[in-house]
Motif scaffolding. Structure first.
Motif, PDB file in Angstrom:
ATOM      1  N   MET A  37       0.859  -1.182   0.000  1.00  0.00           N
ATOM      2  CA  MET A  37       0.000   0.000   0.000  1.00  0.00           C
ATOM      3  C   MET A  37       0.898   1.236   0.000  1.00  0.00           C
ATOM      4  O   MET A  37       1.846   1.310   0.797  1.00  0.00           O
ATOM      5  CB  MET A  37      -0.895   0.002   1.242  1.00  0.00           C
ATOM      6  CG  MET A  37      -1.846   1.175   1.344  1.00  0.00           C
ATOM      7  SD  MET A  37      -2.886   1.084   2.838  1.00  0.00           S
ATOM      8  CE  MET A  37      -1.654   1.296   4.135  1.00  0.00           C
ATOM      9  N   PRO A  38       0.607   2.216  -0.853  1.00  0.00           N
ATOM     10  CA  PRO A  38       1.400   3.448  -0.834  1.00  0.00           C
ATOM     11  C   PRO A  38       1.070   4.288   0.402  1.00  0.00           C
ATOM     12  O   PRO A  38      -0.063   4.274   0.885  1.00  0.00           O
ATOM     13  CB  PRO A  38       0.971   4.172  -2.110  1.00  0.00           C
ATOM     14  CG  PRO A  38      -0.407   3.680  -2.379  1.00  0.00           C
ATOM     15  CD  PRO A  38      -0.445   2.257  -1.870  1.00  0.00           C
ATOM     16  N   GLY A  47       1.091  14.222   7.892  1.00  0.00           N
ATOM     17  CA  GLY A  47       1.926  13.735   6.802  1.00  0.00           C
ATOM     18  C   GLY A  47       2.472  12.337   6.992  1.00  0.00           C
ATOM     19  O   GLY A  47       3.322  11.899   6.210  1.00  0.00           O
ATOM     20  N   VAL A  48       2.008  11.620   8.013  1.00  0.00           N
ATOM     21  CA  VAL A  48       2.460  10.238   8.213  1.00  0.00           C
ATOM     22  C   VAL A  48       1.290   9.286   7.964  1.00  0.00           C
ATOM     23  O   VAL A  48       0.121   9.676   8.026  1.00  0.00           O
ATOM     24  CB  VAL A  48       3.058  10.006   9.628  1.00  0.00           C
ATOM     25  CG1 VAL A  48       4.297  10.868   9.833  1.00  0.00           C
ATOM     26  CG2 VAL A  48       2.035  10.269  10.710  1.00  0.00           C
ATOM     27  N   LEU A  49       1.633   8.045   7.675  1.00  0.00           N
ATOM     28  CA  LEU A  49       0.629   7.029   7.377  1.00  0.00           C
ATOM     29  C   LEU A  49      -0.417   6.969   8.486  1.00  0.00           C
ATOM     30  O   LEU A  49      -0.083   6.887   9.670  1.00  0.00           O
ATOM     31  CB  LEU A  49       1.309   5.663   7.222  1.00  0.00           C
ATOM     32  CG  LEU A  49       0.410   4.490   6.839  1.00  0.00           C
ATOM     33  CD1 LEU A  49      -0.233   4.695   5.474  1.00  0.00           C
ATOM     34  CD2 LEU A  49       1.226   3.198   6.849  1.00  0.00           C
ATOM     35  N   GLY A  52      -5.470   4.079  10.667  1.00  0.00           N
ATOM     36  CA  GLY A  52      -6.609   3.395  10.068  1.00  0.00           C
ATOM     37  C   GLY A  52      -6.250   2.753   8.738  1.00  0.00           C
ATOM     38  O   GLY A  52      -6.811   1.712   8.367  1.00  0.00           O
ATOM     39  N   ALA A  53      -5.312   3.354   8.017  1.00  0.00           N
ATOM     40  CA  ALA A  53      -4.852   2.758   6.754  1.00  0.00           C
ATOM     41  C   ALA A  53      -4.150   1.431   7.026  1.00  0.00           C
ATOM     42  O   ALA A  53      -4.331   0.465   6.278  1.00  0.00           O
ATOM     43  CB  ALA A  53      -3.918   3.723   6.030  1.00  0.00           C
ATOM     44  N   ASN A  54      -3.365   1.382   8.102  1.00  0.00           N
ATOM     45  CA  ASN A  54      -2.752   0.102   8.490  1.00  0.00           C
ATOM     46  C   ASN A  54      -3.830  -0.948   8.727  1.00  0.00           C
ATOM     47  O   ASN A  54      -3.685  -2.108   8.323  1.00  0.00           O
ATOM     48  CB  ASN A  54      -1.922   0.261   9.772  1.00  0.00           C
ATOM     49  CG  ASN A  54      -0.605   0.937   9.553  1.00  0.00           C
ATOM     50  OD1 ASN A  54       0.014   0.817   8.506  1.00  0.00           O
ATOM     51  ND2 ASN A  54      -0.158   1.665  10.564  1.00  0.00           N
ATOM     52  N   ARG A  87       5.790   2.489  14.314  1.00  0.00           N
ATOM     53  CA  ARG A  87       6.656   3.512  13.739  1.00  0.00           C
ATOM     54  C   ARG A  87       5.880   4.336  12.725  1.00  0.00           C
ATOM     55  O   ARG A  87       5.022   3.804  12.024  1.00  0.00           O
ATOM     56  CB  ARG A  87       7.839   2.801  13.100  1.00  0.00           C
ATOM     57  CG  ARG A  87       8.493   3.395  11.952  1.00  0.00           C
ATOM     58  CD  ARG A  87       9.623   2.577  11.305  1.00  0.00           C
ATOM     59  NE  ARG A  87      10.280   1.601  12.114  1.00  0.00           N
ATOM     60  CZ  ARG A  87      11.313   1.837  12.951  1.00  0.00           C
ATOM     61  NH1 ARG A  87      11.811   3.038  13.059  1.00  0.00           N
ATOM     62  NH2 ARG A  87      11.844   0.869  13.651  1.00  0.00           N
ATOM     63  N   ALA A  88       6.204   5.603  12.629  1.00  0.00           N
ATOM     64  CA  ALA A  88       5.588   6.478  11.630  1.00  0.00           C
ATOM     65  C   ALA A  88       6.313   6.320  10.293  1.00  0.00           C
ATOM     66  O   ALA A  88       7.531   6.123  10.259  1.00  0.00           O
ATOM     67  CB  ALA A  88       5.660   7.933  12.083  1.00  0.00           C
ATOM     68  N   VAL A  89       5.543   6.390   9.212  1.00  0.00           N
ATOM     69  CA  VAL A  89       6.104   6.322   7.864  1.00  0.00           C
ATOM     70  C   VAL A  89       5.525   7.490   7.077  1.00  0.00           C
ATOM     71  O   VAL A  89       4.315   7.735   7.124  1.00  0.00           O
ATOM     72  CB  VAL A  89       5.719   4.993   7.163  1.00  0.00           C
ATOM     73  CG1 VAL A  89       6.315   4.919   5.779  1.00  0.00           C
ATOM     74  CG2 VAL A  89       6.141   3.795   7.989  1.00  0.00           C
ATOM     75  N   SER A  90       6.384   8.234   6.362  1.00  0.00           N
ATOM     76  CA  SER A  90       5.902   9.421   5.653  1.00  0.00           C
ATOM     77  C   SER A  90       6.056   9.342   4.137  1.00  0.00           C
ATOM     78  O   SER A  90       5.617  10.256   3.440  1.00  0.00           O
ATOM     79  CB  SER A  90       6.614  10.669   6.184  1.00  0.00           C
ATOM     80  OG  SER A  90       8.015  10.528   6.023  1.00  0.00           O
TER      81      SER A  90
END
Length: 138
Positions: A37-38, A47-49, A52-54, A87-90
């Motif tokens: 998933m992008p 600006g981080v994932l 809820g998308a996870n 962890r945050a991913v941007s």
């Protein structure tokens, strides 16, 4: 994988939500289902994932794996999901791998490990699906 994909048409699991989020399935069996998933387009205002998308990625992967496990006699319905965000991913993509914790006649449970492009843990989720009898074709 190809054998199970021929038996179960995964296009029936494409949903507007999964499509909008850019989820791509790269491997699908009851023992291991993988997808990406992008991050872009799936972020929170910072600006981080989005967490809820996870969960959407996790539920998509676990539901497909559960459906493959139960098919053709049973269909899978999600009844519980939980997620721990590490962890945050941007930027980039995340990858999720669903592996079974329990594959029964009426319940299937999966752990879904989501990692960033460097293989670092982003989220660990658990999904439980109820397996109920499939409707009879009319």
């Amino acid at each position: 994988m190809a054998e199970q994909l021929e038996q179960l048409d995964l296009s029936t699991f494409k949903s507007t939500l999964a499509d909008r989020m850019g989820i791509e399935i790269t491997e699908a069996t009851a023992e291991r289902t993988v997808g990406t998933m992008p991050v872009e387009g799936n972020t929170q205002p910072y600006g981080v994932l989005h967490g809820g998308a996870n969960c959407v990625l996790a539920e998509t992967l676990g539901s497909i794996a559960s459906a493959i496990h139960g098919w053709p006699e049973r269909i899978a319905l999600g009844v519980d999901i939980n997620a721990t965000h590490h962890r945050a991913v941007s930027s980039g993509k995340v990858m999720g791998v669903a592996t079974p914790l329990h594959l029964g006649r009426s319940v299937a449970s999966y752990e879904i490990a989501i990692t960033d492009e460097e293989g670092r843990p982003v989220c660990t989720a658990r999904l439980t699906c109820f397996l109920r009898p499939a409707p009879k074709p009319q």
